[in-house]
Design a protein around this motif. Structure first.
Motif, PDB file in Angstrom:
ATOM      1  N   LEU A   1       1.098   4.381  -2.751  1.00  0.00           N
ATOM      2  CA  LEU A   1       0.988   5.799  -2.396  1.00  0.00           C
ATOM      3  C   LEU A   1       2.181   6.578  -2.910  1.00  0.00           C
ATOM      4  O   LEU A   1       2.044   7.630  -3.529  1.00  0.00           O
ATOM      5  CB  LEU A   1       0.911   5.969  -0.871  1.00  0.00           C
ATOM      6  CG  LEU A   1      -0.201   5.218  -0.169  1.00  0.00           C
ATOM      7  CD1 LEU A   1      -0.168   5.473   1.318  1.00  0.00           C
ATOM      8  CD2 LEU A   1      -1.536   5.643  -0.735  1.00  0.00           C
TER       9      LEU A   1
ATOM     10  N   GLN B   1     -11.806   2.264   5.798  1.00  0.00           N
ATOM     11  CA  GLN B   1     -10.623   2.170   6.675  1.00  0.00           C
ATOM     12  C   GLN B   1     -10.508   0.761   7.279  1.00  0.00           C
ATOM     13  O   GLN B   1     -10.236   0.613   8.479  1.00  0.00           O
ATOM     14  CB  GLN B   1     -10.700   3.212   7.798  1.00  0.00           C
ATOM     15  CG  GLN B   1     -10.476   4.642   7.367  1.00  0.00           C
ATOM     16  CD  GLN B   1      -9.016   5.013   7.149  1.00  0.00           C
ATOM     17  OE1 GLN B   1      -8.638   5.440   6.075  1.00  0.00           O
ATOM     18  NE2 GLN B   1      -8.186   4.854   8.146  1.00  0.00           N
TER      19      GLN B   1
ATOM     20  N   VAL C   1      -8.064   6.593  -7.188  1.00  0.00           N
ATOM     21  CA  VAL C   1      -6.862   5.888  -7.652  1.00  0.00           C
ATOM     22  C   VAL C   1      -7.226   4.827  -8.696  1.00  0.00           C
ATOM     23  O   VAL C   1      -6.461   4.578  -9.619  1.00  0.00           O
ATOM     24  CB  VAL C   1      -6.136   5.221  -6.459  1.00  0.00           C
ATOM     25  CG1 VAL C   1      -4.978   4.357  -6.927  1.00  0.00           C
ATOM     26  CG2 VAL C   1      -5.648   6.283  -5.485  1.00  0.00           C
TER      27      VAL C   1
ATOM     28  N   GLU D   1     -17.052   8.505   9.278  1.00  0.00           N
ATOM     29  CA  GLU D   1     -16.255   9.448   8.465  1.00  0.00           C
ATOM     30  C   GLU D   1     -16.513   9.280   6.970  1.00  0.00           C
ATOM     31  O   GLU D   1     -16.214  10.168   6.189  1.00  0.00           O
ATOM     32  CB  GLU D   1     -14.752   9.170   8.678  1.00  0.00           C
ATOM     33  CG  GLU D   1     -14.209   9.552  10.022  1.00  0.00           C
ATOM     34  CD  GLU D   1     -12.762   9.092  10.155  1.00  0.00           C
ATOM     35  OE1 GLU D   1     -12.201   8.542   9.182  1.00  0.00           O
ATOM     36  OE2 GLU D   1     -12.185   9.295  11.239  1.00  0.00           O
TER      37      GLU D   1
ATOM     38  N   GLU E   1      -7.529  -0.194   9.467  1.00  0.00           N
ATOM     39  CA  GLU E   1      -7.521   0.496  10.767  1.00  0.00           C
ATOM     40  C   GLU E   1      -8.579  -0.116  11.690  1.00  0.00           C
ATOM     41  O   GLU E   1      -8.327  -0.344  12.885  1.00  0.00           O
ATOM     42  CB  GLU E   1      -7.793   1.995  10.570  1.00  0.00           C
ATOM     43  CG  GLU E   1      -7.680   2.788  11.866  1.00  0.00           C
ATOM     44  CD  GLU E   1      -7.950   4.271  11.692  1.00  0.00           C
ATOM     45  OE1 GLU E   1      -8.407   4.686  10.610  1.00  0.00           O
ATOM     46  OE2 GLU E   1      -7.698   5.022  12.654  1.00  0.00           O
TER      47      GLU E   1
ATOM     48  N   LEU F   1       0.831  -1.205   0.000  1.00  0.00           N
ATOM     49  CA  LEU F   1       0.000   0.000   0.000  1.00  0.00           C
ATOM     50  C   LEU F   1       0.871   1.262   0.000  1.00  0.00           C
ATOM     51  O   LEU F   1       0.604   2.213  -0.739  1.00  0.00           O
ATOM     52  CB  LEU F   1      -0.926  -0.016   1.226  1.00  0.00           C
ATOM     53  CG  LEU F   1      -2.092   0.962   1.214  1.00  0.00           C
ATOM     54  CD1 LEU F   1      -2.958   0.793  -0.028  1.00  0.00           C
ATOM     55  CD2 LEU F   1      -2.951   0.794   2.449  1.00  0.00           C
ATOM     56  N   GLN F   2       1.927   1.241   0.820  1.00  0.00           N
ATOM     57  CA  GLN F   2       2.834   2.393   0.861  1.00  0.00           C
ATOM     58  C   GLN F   2       3.474   2.631  -0.498  1.00  0.00           C
ATOM     59  O   GLN F   2       3.668   3.777  -0.912  1.00  0.00           O
ATOM     60  CB  GLN F   2       3.946   2.184   1.897  1.00  0.00           C
ATOM     61  CG  GLN F   2       3.482   2.241   3.329  1.00  0.00           C
ATOM     62  CD  GLN F   2       3.158   0.860   3.854  1.00  0.00           C
ATOM     63  OE1 GLN F   2       2.450   0.080   3.215  1.00  0.00           O
ATOM     64  NE2 GLN F   2       3.665   0.540   5.019  1.00  0.00           N
TER      65      GLN F   2
ATOM     66  N   ILE G   1     -15.125   5.801  13.075  1.00  0.00           N
ATOM     67  CA  ILE G   1     -14.425   5.730  11.779  1.00  0.00           C
ATOM     68  C   ILE G   1     -15.420   5.534  10.635  1.00  0.00           C
ATOM     69  O   ILE G   1     -15.326   6.170   9.592  1.00  0.00           O
ATOM     70  CB  ILE G   1     -13.383   4.587  11.806  1.00  0.00           C
ATOM     71  CG1 ILE G   1     -12.259   4.961  12.757  1.00  0.00           C
ATOM     72  CG2 ILE G   1     -12.834   4.297  10.414  1.00  0.00           C
ATOM     73  CD1 ILE G   1     -11.309   3.834  13.069  1.00  0.00           C
TER      74      ILE G   1
ATOM     75  N   ALA H   1     -10.436   7.853  -3.325  1.00  0.00           N
ATOM     76  CA  ALA H   1      -9.410   8.840  -3.666  1.00  0.00           C
ATOM     77  C   ALA H   1      -9.176   8.917  -5.181  1.00  0.00           C
ATOM     78  O   ALA H   1      -8.306   9.648  -5.635  1.00  0.00           O
ATOM     79  CB  ALA H   1      -8.114   8.483  -2.960  1.00  0.00           C
TER      80      ALA H   1
ATOM     81  N   ARG I   1      -7.335  -3.318  12.999  1.00  0.00           N
ATOM     82  CA  ARG I   1      -6.284  -3.092  13.998  1.00  0.00           C
ATOM     83  C   ARG I   1      -6.904  -2.738  15.356  1.00  0.00           C
ATOM     84  O   ARG I   1      -6.472  -3.235  16.399  1.00  0.00           O
ATOM     85  CB  ARG I   1      -5.362  -1.966  13.514  1.00  0.00           C
ATOM     86  CG  ARG I   1      -3.908  -2.162  13.857  1.00  0.00           C
ATOM     87  CD  ARG I   1      -3.005  -1.324  12.996  1.00  0.00           C
ATOM     88  NE  ARG I   1      -3.394   0.060  12.892  1.00  0.00           N
ATOM     89  CZ  ARG I   1      -3.283   0.951  13.849  1.00  0.00           C
ATOM     90  NH1 ARG I   1      -2.804   0.586  15.015  1.00  0.00           N
ATOM     91  NH2 ARG I   1      -3.630   2.193  13.649  1.00  0.00           N
TER      92      ARG I   1
ATOM     93  N   ARG J   1       2.202   6.954  -6.615  1.00  0.00           N
ATOM     94  CA  ARG J   1       1.190   7.915  -7.071  1.00  0.00           C
ATOM     95  C   ARG J   1       1.674   9.334  -6.862  1.00  0.00           C
ATOM     96  O   ARG J   1       1.542  10.180  -7.745  1.00  0.00           O
ATOM     97  CB  ARG J   1      -0.113   7.727  -6.269  1.00  0.00           C
ATOM     98  CG  ARG J   1      -0.828   6.451  -6.550  1.00  0.00           C
ATOM     99  CD  ARG J   1      -1.709   6.515  -7.754  1.00  0.00           C
ATOM    100  NE  ARG J   1      -2.730   7.551  -7.646  1.00  0.00           N
ATOM    101  CZ  ARG J   1      -3.628   7.813  -8.582  1.00  0.00           C
ATOM    102  NH1 ARG J   1      -3.633   7.127  -9.696  1.00  0.00           N
ATOM    103  NH2 ARG J   1      -4.533   8.770  -8.417  1.00  0.00           N
ATOM    104  N   VAL J   2       2.251   9.598  -5.669  1.00  0.00           N
ATOM    105  CA  VAL J   2       2.755  10.949  -5.382  1.00  0.00           C
ATOM    106  C   VAL J   2       3.876  11.296  -6.362  1.00  0.00           C
ATOM    107  O   VAL J   2       3.966  12.420  -6.852  1.00  0.00           O
ATOM    108  CB  VAL J   2       3.252  11.043  -3.911  1.00  0.00           C
ATOM    109  CG1 VAL J   2       3.950  12.363  -3.652  1.00  0.00           C
ATOM    110  CG2 VAL J   2       2.091  10.872  -2.948  1.00  0.00           C
TER     111      VAL J   2
ATOM    112  N   LEU K   1      -8.928   3.504  -1.825  1.00  0.00           N
ATOM    113  CA  LEU K   1      -8.299   3.754  -3.126  1.00  0.00           C
ATOM    114  C   LEU K   1      -9.343   4.259  -4.120  1.00  0.00           C
ATOM    115  O   LEU K   1      -9.077   5.176  -4.899  1.00  0.00           O
ATOM    116  CB  LEU K   1      -7.637   2.474  -3.649  1.00  0.00           C
ATOM    117  CG  LEU K   1      -6.433   1.959  -2.853  1.00  0.00           C
ATOM    118  CD1 LEU K   1      -5.962   0.614  -3.391  1.00  0.00           C
ATOM    119  CD2 LEU K   1      -5.282   2.957  -2.873  1.00  0.00           C
TER     120      LEU K   1
END
Lengths: 296, 420
Positions: free
Chosen positions: B75, B379, B102, B418, B382, B71-72, B415, B100, B385, B78-79, B97
């Motif tokens: 990201l 999420q 993606v 949101e 999260e 996932l990182q 969450i 956003a 987790r 993409r940046v 994703l």
């Protein structure tokens, strides 16, 4: 312009410009950007949205984990200081008076140059509850074998002990350098006046070593406050050990940023952590600033 | 003369530019990012080569990234404006994703292709809020895994059907050493988030209560079934039938009697048990007092929204997921090599035909309709987790199951609120 550039006034700035540019791009800019991001909600995929102080408010008032990690981080940082610094100082002092100093230094600095993953793996095997070497030894003595890495009440203590073992050599080297810089004549004079070994250590070594102690304490504290590499390898796959018992604020920040994609909240954590380290460092400087020969 | 030479040079360079432009227009590189190693992706690479041979001008590059960093990496790429054209993503990452921007939704003909060739549960794994986002790939299904030899030694010939039976058998299997530490655990959980949360979700599905509402905006974590499941799990810890020391990884060393695990562990267990694999590893439906069921999750092939080769990328994906000579799709060939399943109906049919007991038991969970898709909630990682944190609290006895799940529900609800 050319005249200014060739003037003596401009020369220092010209020489410093690569460093200044480097610091601006790789230090000032990220710090300022992180401050802005900490006031937004941002997942790095879509544009940041302004939140004001809500990230900080969440950390201080709502987040049930944040303060737990702060206390655990302080426990780790202070635990490594309390156990590690005096041990390194005493060993360095003993070694400064021992034979085969080079051999001892190599022995004690080997953990420092060993890869952290290898260190953590070795300790994982040593500390395993059922067949780990430590518990097998305890069993021979008829003692119970605790879950060093699996019991929430022992997990952070185990991490502290491994970290102290790893860092012992580095701190010893620093103390050895400090000890070598103390003029032997002070010891000779004090001995002639009848001072014993303990008096020499307490009244000469410690006061004259204060700048080194200050350096070791501050650098160890700062690295301890942001440290989590060892925990990642010592408690693999977990969220910071059993029941998050070894979760430090640094690791929590990492999880927020790169697992939950809450980069705004993670930036706020980094600023809170920075504030804590800054205040603690000021206190340490205040307490231990005076030292060495200048004090006398 | 000079003017003539200049004209000639200009003409040559124009021709060169035109040729270059034409070739640039035809030549396309498709970058495919997966978490599979070169060895695992070897069948895929062979298909890439075949596709390149059939489509001159197309070059396919495989980018391998470790699952933990996947996932990182998306990201960061993409940046940095270097995003791959095709991703193999875990379905629970899709809500964020997709939100956003993606991911590119599949065109109508690909959506039709997916609906025609994949089971509803599998299609559900690639769908968020009614929108399909890609082609399902690796299918992971949860079931009760048991060590036949340990059960027999304890006097049991069949796996448990209810949790009470599981508890009884697990207690009979458990042995401890002189220090009171468990040598052989009757039952085991794992240390990772998934190893705690996924069995819990699977047990909830088996009890007939999904962990989240269908619209993904609320949870069922405070339901009596959820509280009972966690309470029963915690009892295994408190009664010394399992502990943090005995984990799912110990199954391969004959130190665990039973656990709820996914099929993708097969490769590792085959290596550990060798020829004794079939005689040692047994698979059974998840023990429950409810109607029965389990959870499955999927990875999916998805296309990046900023890709400059979207039609080519979808065409490649269609090729990779169409049965080849031998009956399996390219994705299916790779999955079979890893001991996993592809979600394609033809792959599942082919895999069941030549399956051993292990595979047949897992595939049966899908084809019977008992396996329900892991909810692709907002999420999700999260949320998992947070839930794992509270499950740990209940296991360690520092919170009751009800307290832990009530606290988890409150945090998770915040969450879920949101989401757009």
């Amino acid at each position: 312009m050319l005249q200014f550039l060739s003037s003596k006034k401009a020369a220092p700035w010209l020489f410093l410009s690569p460093v200044i540019l480097f610091a601006a791009v790789f230090f000032v800019l990220p710090v300022v950007f992180a401050a802005y991001i900490s006031l937004t909600t941002w997942d790095s995929l879509s544009p940041p949205r302004w939140m004001g102080l809500k990230n900080y408010q969440y950390l201080f008032a709502t987040d049930p984990i944040f303060w737990k990690t702060v206390w655990q981080t302080l426990y780790f940082a202070l635990g490594t200081l309390v156990l590690g610094v005096p041990l390194a100082l005493v060993l360095a002092y003993a070694l400064s008076r021992a034979r085969l100093q080079g051999v001892w230094r190599v022995v004690y600095t080997l953990p420092m140059v060993t890869n952290i993953v290898a260190v953590a793996f070795i300790f994982t095997f040593l500390l395993r509850p059922t067949d780990g070497l430590l518990n097998r030894l305890l069993d021979l003595l008829g003692l119970p074998g605790p879950g060093w890495l699996t019991d929430p009440s022992l997990a952070m203590l185990s991490a502290i002990l491994v970290f102290v073992w790893m860092e012992l050599g580095r701190n010893m080297l620093l103390f050895s350098a400090g000890l070598n810089s103390i003029d032997q004549s002070y010891y000779e004079a004090a001995s002639m006046d009848g001072a014993g070994a303990w008096s020499l250590f307490r009244r000469i070594t410690i006061p004259l070593l204060k700048p080194t102690i200050l350096f070791v304490v501050i650098t160890n504290f700062i690295s301890g406050m942001s440290y989590f590499t060892l925990m990642l390898v010592l408690f693999p796959g977990t969220q910071g050990g059993p029941s998050r018992a070894a979760l430090t604020t640094g690791q929590y920040m990492y999880q927020m940023a790169f697992e939950d994609l809450r980069l705004g909240r993670a930036s706020a954590v980094s600023y809170v952590l920075f504030a804590l380290v800054f205040v603690a460092t000021l206190v340490q400087l205040r307490l231990m600033r005076r030292g060495g020969l200048e004090e006398h | 003369m000079t003017r003539r030479l200049t004209g000639l040079l200009a003409a040559c360079s124009s021709l060169g530019l035109a040729a270059g432009a034409a070739s640039a227009q035809d030549a396309k590189t498709i970058q495919v990012a997966t978490h599979y190693t070169g060895e695992q992706a070897a069948p895929l690479q062979a298909c890439f080569d075949a596709y390149e041979a059939e489509h001159p001008g197309i070059t396919i590059e495989h980018q391998q990234t470790a699952y933990g960093d996947f996932l990182q990496t998306i990201l960061t790429s993409r940046v940095g404006g270097t995003a791959p054209d095709i991703y193999n993503v875990y379905s629970v990452w899709v809500p964020q994703l997709a939100a956003a921007g993606v991911l590119e939704p599949p065109p109508a003909e690909i959506a039709e292709f997916i609906n025609a060739n994949y089971s509803p549960a599998t299609v559900g794994a690639a769908t968020i809020g009614g929108q399909l986002w890609g082609i399902p790939t690796e299918l992971s299904i949860y079931a009760l895994v048991y060590n036949k030899a340990l059960l027999q030694q304890a006097g049991y010939d069949a796996p448990p059907k209810t949790w009470a039976e599981l508890r009884e058998i697990a207690q009979a299997i458990t042995t401890t050493n002189d220090q009171g530490n468990i040598d052989v655990g009757g039952y085991a959980y794992g240390t990772t988030v998934a190893e705690g949360v996924h069995p819990f979700y699977a047990q909830m599905f088996a009890a007939g209560v999904p962990p989240f509402a269908e619209d993904g905006r609320s949870t069922n974590l405070t339901s009596p079934e959820a509280i009972r499941i966690l309470s029963d799990q915690a009892a295994l810890f408190q009664d010394g039938i399992t502990s943090n020391e005995i984990v799912v990884d110990n199954f391969a060393s004959n130190a665990v009697g039973m656990q709820i695990s996914a099929n993708w562990n097969k490769f590792g267990w085959q290596e550990a048990f060798g020829e004794e694999f079939g005689n040692t590893v047994g698979i059974a439906p998840i023990p429950t007092d409810g109607p029965g069921g389990t959870m499955l999750y999927s990875f999916l092939w998805a296309v990046d929204a900023t890709s400059e080769a979207k039609p080519e990328a979808w065409d490649l994906l269609r090729f990779l997921n169409t049965p080849q000579e031998g009956g399996l799709t390219c994705t299916g060939q790779m999955m079979q090599g890893m001991g996993s399943f592809s979600g394609h109906n033809a792959d599942l049919e082919q895999m069941t035909a030549g399956a051993d007991d292990f595979d047949r038991a897992y595939v049966e969970e899908v084809t019977s309709g008992r396996a329900v898709t892991q909810p692709n909630i907002w999420q999700a990682s999260e949320v998992d987790r947070i839930l794992r944190g509270y499950i740990d609290q209940a296991w360690s006895g520092s919170m009751t199951a009800e307290e832990a799940l009530t606290a988890a529900d409150a945090e998770i609800q915040a969450i879920l609120d949101e989401q757009p």
